[in-house]
Enzyme design. Structure first.
Site, short mmCIF file in Angstrom:
data_model
loop_
_atom_site.label_atom_id
_atom_site.label_comp_id
_atom_site.label_asym_id
_atom_site.label_seq_id
_atom_site.Cartn_x
_atom_site.Cartn_y
_atom_site.Cartn_z
N ASP A 1 0.96 -1.24 -0.04
CA ASP A 1 -0.05 -0.04 0.11
C ASP A 1 0.75 1.18 0.02
O ASP A 1 0.48 2.18 -0.90
CB ASP A 1 -0.81 0.15 1.19
CG ASP A 1 -2.08 -0.96 1.00
OD1 ASP A 1 -1.75 -2.05 0.29
OD2 ASP A 1 -3.20 -0.91 1.60
N ARG B 1 -0.18 2.01 16.30
CA ARG B 1 -0.52 3.18 15.39
C ARG B 1 -0.21 4.71 16.02
O ARG B 1 0.30 5.46 15.47
CB ARG B 1 -1.94 3.06 14.59
CG ARG B 1 -1.99 2.11 13.99
CD ARG B 1 -0.93 1.83 12.87
NE ARG B 1 -1.16 0.71 11.82
CZ ARG B 1 -0.36 -0.07 11.78
NH1 ARG B 1 0.93 0.05 12.41
NH2 ARG B 1 -0.73 -1.17 10.93
N ASP C 1 -7.23 1.41 11.00
CA ASP C 1 -5.95 2.27 11.03
C ASP C 1 -6.10 3.81 10.61
O ASP C 1 -5.56 4.52 11.33
CB ASP C 1 -4.85 1.69 10.15
CG ASP C 1 -4.33 0.42 11.13
OD1 ASP C 1 -4.37 0.16 12.11
OD2 ASP C 1 -3.51 -0.44 10.45
N SER D 1 -2.16 -9.38 3.50
CA SER D 1 -1.54 -8.20 4.24
C SER D 1 -0.95 -8.62 5.59
O SER D 1 -1.49 -9.39 6.18
CB SER D 1 -2.42 -6.96 4.21
OG SER D 1 -1.83 -6.06 5.07
#
Length: 399
Positions: free
Chosen positions: A10, A90, A119, A173
């Site tokens: 990504d 995060r 996210d 992913s």
């Protein structure tokens, strides 16, 4: 702009697309929070993909000390299974991203989170709290974003000769840090399909683990793990050591269909060996040292705490206020837990604490120890009063 960059599919595509779409300077930022070899060669890759520079910053100790350990002190688990390795990563990334953006004079920050996921919220709630003046670029939500899914992005990567660690054969992913590795998407979107066994990297399959159990002693100090088998280690080092020990016994694999904040159910597969082991060690000491009412009150609040972390509200005042209570509750939680690790299972084999509230004489069936058993009669009579009143009322109504 400053882009949170991992070198994965990504963010690699996003970096090049932003350059083509906006023509702006893109400064890539990667936080080393325990991805191991994934950071190797990252600067060369970022520059070739279009970044003007890469900030690669080692945040492992800050991540473990200031983010993972506070969450661990709360025994926070989302929906009974998920130890939130991605969720807690995060805010530490976004916090440093804000610092870099200000140091570089950037006017915007960007991330590669999909518009369907959690996210995006975690990044942007941190930006909102710490740097509301910065513009946020979220390409997956941009009207000009041309890609529908990972197959389109893989084709674009091949066209632009951008190396990415994802193929059409294994298009899931993967996100790795000190706490865990998460896997989602691709073949894992079918919740009936079992993951490939060769997908896992931190743990052996439980059935392939050694047939000999291993005993491990973990020392806890004021709620934090500080030593394994008598060796004191830093927060990051103790998680790394625990990952190796628990991983060779196949501990910490979770396959979960969870509820995302945006309202979608998603399937995630996680391996969290070390933190699973450390969480059991903490609980062992808590059993001895934590007052019953404090423990029960804390436990009643933890599902809400876990939601705050999962949904991206690490820097929100409600999480900070609840953390103050959690940390106060941990002041007596010091001691040692002995764990038994065996083929995917971790069990408490012993615990001790200088602050133990456990009284052998008081609990023993062999002696009174100062406890008057007759006192329980009054307790039971008063506790049962409302139940007897209810029974009498129902009896009278029946006539």
């Amino acid at each position: 702009m400053v882009l949170a960059y991992s070198g994965g599919l990504d963010t690699s595509i996003i970096l090049r697309w932003i350059k083509d779409q906006f023509g702006c300077e893109v400064i890539a930022f990667c936080a080393d929070i325990g991805q191991a070899e994934e950071t190797e060669g990252l600067e060369e890759k970022a520059l070739k993909t279009g970044a003007s520079k890469l900030h690669l910053i080692d945040l492992r100790e800050e991540f473990a000390r200031d983010f993972v350990f506070p969450m661990l002190r709360a025994n926070a688990v989302y929906e009974s299974y998920y130890l939130m390795g991605t969720s807690i990563a995060r805010p530490v990334i976004a916090k440093k991203q804000v610092e870099i953006a200000r140091a570089e004079g950037a006017d915007s920050v960007g991330h590669g989170a999909t518009g369907k996921g959690n996210d995006q919220v975690r990044f942007e709630m941190t930006f909102a709290r710490l740097a509301p003046e910065l513009k946020v670029i979220a390409p997956w939500r941009h009207p000009a974003w041309p890609f529908q899914g990972r197959s389109d992005m893989i084709a674009y990567a091949n066209e632009k000769k951008i190396p990415v660690p994802v193929t059409n054969e294994k298009p899931y992913s993967m996100d790795r840090n000190l706490v865990h590795i998460s896997y989602e998407g691709g073949i894992l979107e079918d919740p009936w399909r079992e993951p490939y066994n060769d997908m896992f990297r931190l743990t052996v399959a439980p059935e392939d683990a050694t047939n000999e159990p291993e005993y491990v002693e973990v020392e806890i100090d004021r709620g934090n793990p500080v030593a394994i088998n008598g060796e004191r280690l830093s927060p990051a080092a103790i998680i790394e050591r625990a990952n190796k020990i628990a991983g060779r016994h196949g501990i910490g694999r979770v396959d979960l269909v969870e509820n995302r904040y945006v309202g979608i159910k998603s399937r995630g597969v996680y391996e969290t060996p070390g933190v699973t082991m450390l969480l059991h060690a903490r609980r062992g000491v808590e059993q001895l040292a934590l007052d019953r009412e404090v423990m029960h009150l804390r436990d009643s609040l933890i599902p809400r705490y876990a939601e705050m972390v999962y949904n991206g509200y690490w820097f929100a005042p409600e999480r900070e206020a609840l953390q103050t209570f959690v940390d106060e509750s941990q002041k007596r939680v010091s001691g040692v837990t002995r764990l038994k690790l065996y083929r995917g299972n971790v069990t408490i084999a012993g615990r001790k604490s200088p602050n133990s509230l456990y009284d052998t004489k008081l609990v023993s069936f062999e002696e009174a120890g100062g406890y008057q058993q007759a006192d329980a009669e009054g307790l039971i009579r008063l506790a049962g009063m409302r139940l007897r009143a209810l029974a009498h009322a129902e009896s009278a109504k029946r006539g």
